[in-house]
Motif scaffolding. Structure first.
Motif, PDB file in Angstrom:
ATOM      1  N   ILE A  72       0.839  -1.194   0.000  1.00 30.37           N
ATOM      2  CA  ILE A  72       0.000   0.000   0.000  1.00 30.37           C
ATOM      3  C   ILE A  72       0.877   1.248   0.000  1.00 30.37           C
ATOM      4  O   ILE A  72       1.958   1.266   0.586  1.00 30.37           O
ATOM      5  N   THR A  73       0.397   2.257  -0.683  1.00 30.05           N
ATOM      6  CA  THR A  73       1.054   3.571  -0.704  1.00 30.05           C
ATOM      7  C   THR A  73      -0.035   4.623  -0.558  1.00 30.05           C
ATOM      8  O   THR A  73      -1.050   4.562  -1.261  1.00 30.05           O
ATOM      9  N   PHE A  74       0.169   5.559   0.358  1.00 34.49           N
ATOM     10  CA  PHE A  74      -0.818   6.618   0.562  1.00 34.49           C
ATOM     11  C   PHE A  74      -0.316   7.932  -0.011  1.00 34.49           C
ATOM     12  O   PHE A  74       0.810   8.353   0.250  1.00 34.49           O
ATOM     13  N   VAL A  75      -1.171   8.565  -0.802  1.00 33.67           N
ATOM     14  CA  VAL A  75      -0.888   9.868  -1.403  1.00 33.67           C
ATOM     15  C   VAL A  75      -1.923  10.848  -0.867  1.00 33.67           C
ATOM     16  O   VAL A  75      -3.130  10.576  -0.948  1.00 33.67           O
ATOM     17  N   ASP A 128      -1.452  15.441  -3.542  1.00 36.11           N
ATOM     18  CA  ASP A 128      -0.722  14.549  -4.465  1.00 36.11           C
ATOM     19  C   ASP A 128       0.696  14.236  -3.989  1.00 36.11           C
ATOM     20  O   ASP A 128       1.562  13.880  -4.790  1.00 36.11           O
ATOM     21  N   THR A 129       0.927  14.355  -2.685  1.00 38.47           N
ATOM     22  CA  THR A 129       2.248  14.083  -2.125  1.00 38.47           C
ATOM     23  C   THR A 129       2.279  12.692  -1.505  1.00 38.47           C
ATOM     24  O   THR A 129       1.371  12.324  -0.751  1.00 38.47           O
ATOM     25  N   LYS A 166       5.959  14.397  -5.224  1.00 37.77           N
ATOM     26  CA  LYS A 166       4.675  14.421  -5.906  1.00 37.77           C
ATOM     27  C   LYS A 166       4.490  13.092  -6.641  1.00 37.77           C
ATOM     28  O   LYS A 166       5.405  12.611  -7.308  1.00 37.77           O
ATOM     29  N   VAL A 167       3.310  12.525  -6.514  1.00 38.50           N
ATOM     30  CA  VAL A 167       3.079  11.192  -7.071  1.00 38.50           C
ATOM     31  C   VAL A 167       3.273  11.176  -8.585  1.00 38.50           C
ATOM     32  O   VAL A 167       3.689  10.165  -9.161  1.00 38.50           O
ATOM     33  N   VAL A 179      -2.215   9.156 -14.558  1.00 36.45           N
ATOM     34  CA  VAL A 179      -2.214   9.420 -13.114  1.00 36.45           C
ATOM     35  C   VAL A 179      -3.042  10.670 -12.816  1.00 36.45           C
ATOM     36  O   VAL A 179      -3.870  10.685 -11.894  1.00 36.45           O
ATOM     37  N   GLU A 180      -2.829  11.706 -13.608  1.00 35.32           N
ATOM     38  CA  GLU A 180      -3.578  12.959 -13.432  1.00 35.32           C
ATOM     39  C   GLU A 180      -5.084  12.724 -13.591  1.00 35.32           C
ATOM     40  O   GLU A 180      -5.896  13.260 -12.831  1.00 35.32           O
TER      41      GLU A 180
END
Length: 387
Positions: free
Chosen positions: A279-282, A286-287, A309-310, A322-323
């Protein structure tokens, strides 16, 4: 003729670069502006390219003409020595550049001799060289971005993907014994590496040494060590330091309370790292704020990514996707986006979830990546009584 400085000089260089892109002869431009080009350094070139992209020039255009930019300034930048010692991240990367160029040139010669055994060995080295690019993308580039250098690393990442594509073609041609294709791609790889490494050695790395603080380099080295090195990287240039294992103290004397229970911090961290997925939290800006450290992480993460920034964590070719996902989450158009791919012999399920508070306000998003290769094979039932 008096030398121009600061903003005025930058604007002059930008105009010269634009004239190069329009097809003007570079030799004539160098002669016309030879006095005004004096004093240009790698950091200034990186900053100029950064500004040109922010002003609307496409990143692909900068990448396409990058070699001509270097030709314009070659007398100036080649006079800038890079002084680092064995064990320094830049020293390691530049040493690997020399070794990879040597391997690429040898590979081409061995094709002509049809030395299959040696070709196979070199291909193994090419595959092992992936850690070289991963160290740059996941450790060095984030530190450059923290210091305002975002576009040159993105351009170098574009070239990494070009290198990967050519190497993939080489592996396939070798497997099929397509010697004509193999010869062509080997030549292409040698030329690509030569051009790419020249840019990094003469622009990116001097810029990194200029903007990254002295106390940050040990952190970068630690990130390099975590990712690992190529099989051909000499041990004497790595200089890994033995880190004493210190017994971890209790991270929190008080529990963290939730609506449905509580955890001590060390319990929560262990739980997150035990989850059978990454898991990765942004956050909402968007950081990248957090990632767990599962035992068999599918996609590489280093601590250098925290605060990044992701968008900058993805290859340039996929940033627009992604955007789009983030915009859909923020506008409440969607709450989930999912994909599945084959990756290194695994079937990987990638899901993104919008994270919202009780009022539906967007707090960020979480990426969940899971190897579902074995899950796909499940059939019938296995009950707890079968344990």
């Amino acid at each position: 003729m008096s030398e121009l400085f600061g903003k005025e000089k930058k604007e002059l260089i930008k105009n010269i670069i634009k004239r190069i892109h329009q097809g003007e002869d570079i030799k004539k431009l160098k002669e016309e502006f030879k006095d005004k080009l004096k004093g240009i350094n790698p950091l200034m070139i990186a900053q100029i390219e950064e500004e040109l992209i922010k002003e609307g020039m496409k990143r692909e255009e900068i990448q396409k003409f990058c070699a001509l930019h270097l030709a314009l300034f070659e007398e100036e930048i080649e006079e800038t020595p890079i002084l680092t010692e064995a064990g320094h991240p830049i020293y390691i990367l530049m040493s690997e550049h020399r070794l990879l160029l040597k391997l690429a040139n040898e590979f081409y010669q061995e094709i002509l001799k049809r030395e299959k055994e040696r070709l196979e060995e070199i291909i193994h080295h090419f595959k092992e060289s992936e850690s070289h690019y991963l160290r740059e993308e996941n450790v060095l580039f984030p530190y450059l971005e923290k210091h305002g250098i975002t576009q040159p690393p993105a351009i170098m990442w574009m070239e990494h993907d070009m290198i990967r594509k050519v190497k993939k073609n080489i592996y396939q041609a070798f497997e099929e014994e397509n010697w004509e294709e193999l010869t062509e791609k080997a030549k292409e790889l040698a030329e690509l590496l030569n051009s790419h490494f020249y840019k990094e050695n003469n622009i990116l790395f001097p810029t990194a040494l200029n903007v990254i603080k002295k106390e940050e380099w040990p952190e970068i080295k630690k990130g390099f060590d975590e990712i690992g090195y190529c099989c051909f990287t000499p041990e004497e240039i790595i200089k890994k330091e033995e880190v004493a294992v210190i017994e971890e103290k209790e991270k929190s004397l008080f529990p963290i309370n939730f609506e449905t229970g509580n955890f001590y911090l060390n319990e929560l961290e262990a739980l997150l790292n035990t989850l059978p997925f990454d898991i990765t939290f942004v956050d909402k800006d968007d950081t990248v704020r957090y990632f767990n450290q599962s035992k068999e992480r599918i996609f590489l993460r280093t601590k250098a990514v925290l605060g990044r920034k992701v968008q900058q964590c993805h290859p340039p070719k996929s940033i627009h996707i992604v955007e789009r996902i983030l915009n859909d989450f923020k506008s409440k158009k969607r709450d989930v986006a999912e994909f599945w791919i084959s990756h290194q012999g695994k079937f990987v399920h990638i899901r993104y979830f919008a994270v919202r508070d009780k009022n539906g306000e967007y707090l960020g998003c979480i990426e969940v990546t899971q190897d579902i290769t074995e899950i796909k094979k499940l059939e019938g039932e296995k009950r707890i009584y079968d344990y």
